[in-house]
Scaffold this active site. Structure first.
Site, short mmCIF file in Angstrom:
data_model
loop_
_atom_site.label_atom_id
_atom_site.label_comp_id
_atom_site.label_asym_id
_atom_site.label_seq_id
_atom_site.Cartn_x
_atom_site.Cartn_y
_atom_site.Cartn_z
N GLU A 138 26.68 34.70 -1.76
CA GLU A 138 26.40 33.08 -1.39
C GLU A 138 27.32 32.87 -0.32
OE1 GLU A 138 27.68 32.63 -5.12
OE2 GLU A 138 25.75 32.54 -6.03
N TYR A 150 26.94 39.95 7.34
CA TYR A 150 25.85 40.27 6.11
C TYR A 150 24.54 40.78 6.87
CZ TYR A 150 29.36 37.89 3.54
OH TYR A 150 30.74 37.32 3.02
#
Ligand SMILES: CC(C)(COP(=O)(O)OP(=O)(O)OC[C@H]1O[C@@H](n2cnc3c(N)ncnc32)[C@H](O)[C@@H]1OP(=O)(O)O)[C@@H](O)C(=O)NCCC(=O)NCCS
Length: 215
Positions: A138, A150
């Protein structure tokens, strides 16, 4: 326990120890609006069989950082009462075939050198060794730096957790890579490992003066 030493860069990633927690807490408070308490790390290291936490540290002052870098390094060593201060850390929980990255942080003055990427890559490789098929995490909607990292590792946005963060009611983006074990992704990681080694070497080797963030 897995450890990586990058020859010529003198940076090491290794399993987090209880004795690292005070230094980790120092970074945690600079990195996150909702820092975990020290006992959460103690629990992760002592009680949680599914958690894997790592720290990155320099084995000697990186020459490329020059005098300012050396001063920053020595300040940290003295404050931590350790010769090799921690510059970043990360962790994940292994649940069946899913590695859930629970934290990742780099000391503010050592960011933008590739250390966050090194830690992420290291964790993904450890997760693969444990037969993970999928990696999840998250991230705050506002945290564009982490999202860029990411995305670089092919994480895709797969969901939104509304008002996930209690400090400001911000949403969390749920991201995942679902093909960790595919030959293509393994090859991708191998190539990125070479690239990150080269990047760290060029950003930290002698003769390359880099500014050290003053934060
Ligand atoms: C996110 C974090 C770990 C990145 O660490 P870092 O060591 O500075 O990152 P790296 O130097 O390894 O950068 C790797 C990639 O991340 C992305 N990135 C890192 N900082 C960025 C920034 N400020 N803006 C945009 N992209 C950024 C880029 O894709 C970069 O690749 P590139 O250099 O090829 O463009 C660091 O900013 C941090 O500790 N932030 C606070 C804690 C946090 O938010 N953790 C993530 C929780 S989900």
């Amino acid at each position: 326990m897995a450890m990586i030493e990058l020859q010529g860069i003198d940076i090491k990633v290794e399993a987090m120890q209880l004795s690292d927690i005070s230094e980790v807490m120092e970074i945690e408070h600079t990195a996150f609006p909702l820092p975990w308490p020290a006992h959460a790390y103690r629990y992760e290291l002592m009680e949680n069989d599914h958690s894997f936490y790592f720290v990155a540290r320099f084995l000697r002052p990186p020459a490329a950082e020059g005098k300012a870098g050396l001063r920053a390094y020595l300040r940290r060593s003295i404050a931590a009462k350790k010769p090799f201060p921690i510059v970043g850390y990360g962790g994940f929980w292994m649940m069946y075939d899913e590695a859930h990255i629970s934290t990742l942080a780099v000391r503010p003055e050592w960011r933008h050198r590739g250390i966050g990427e090194l830690l992420l890559l290291f964790m993904l490789e450890r997760a693969l060794e444990m037969k993970a098929q999928i990696a999840t995490l998250e991230v705050r909607v506002s945290n564009k730096a982490a999202q860029a990292l990411y995305h670089k590792y092919q994480f895709k946005e797969v969901g939104l957790r509304h008002r996930y963060y209690s400090d400001n009611g911000e949403d969390a983006i749920l991201m995942s890579v679902e093909h960790l074990r595919s030959p293509a992704y393994r090859e991708f990681l191998k190539q990125h490992e070479s690239a990150i080694r080269a990047r760290l070497l060029s950003s930290l080797r002698p003769g390359r003066a880099l500014e050290v963030d003053s934060r």
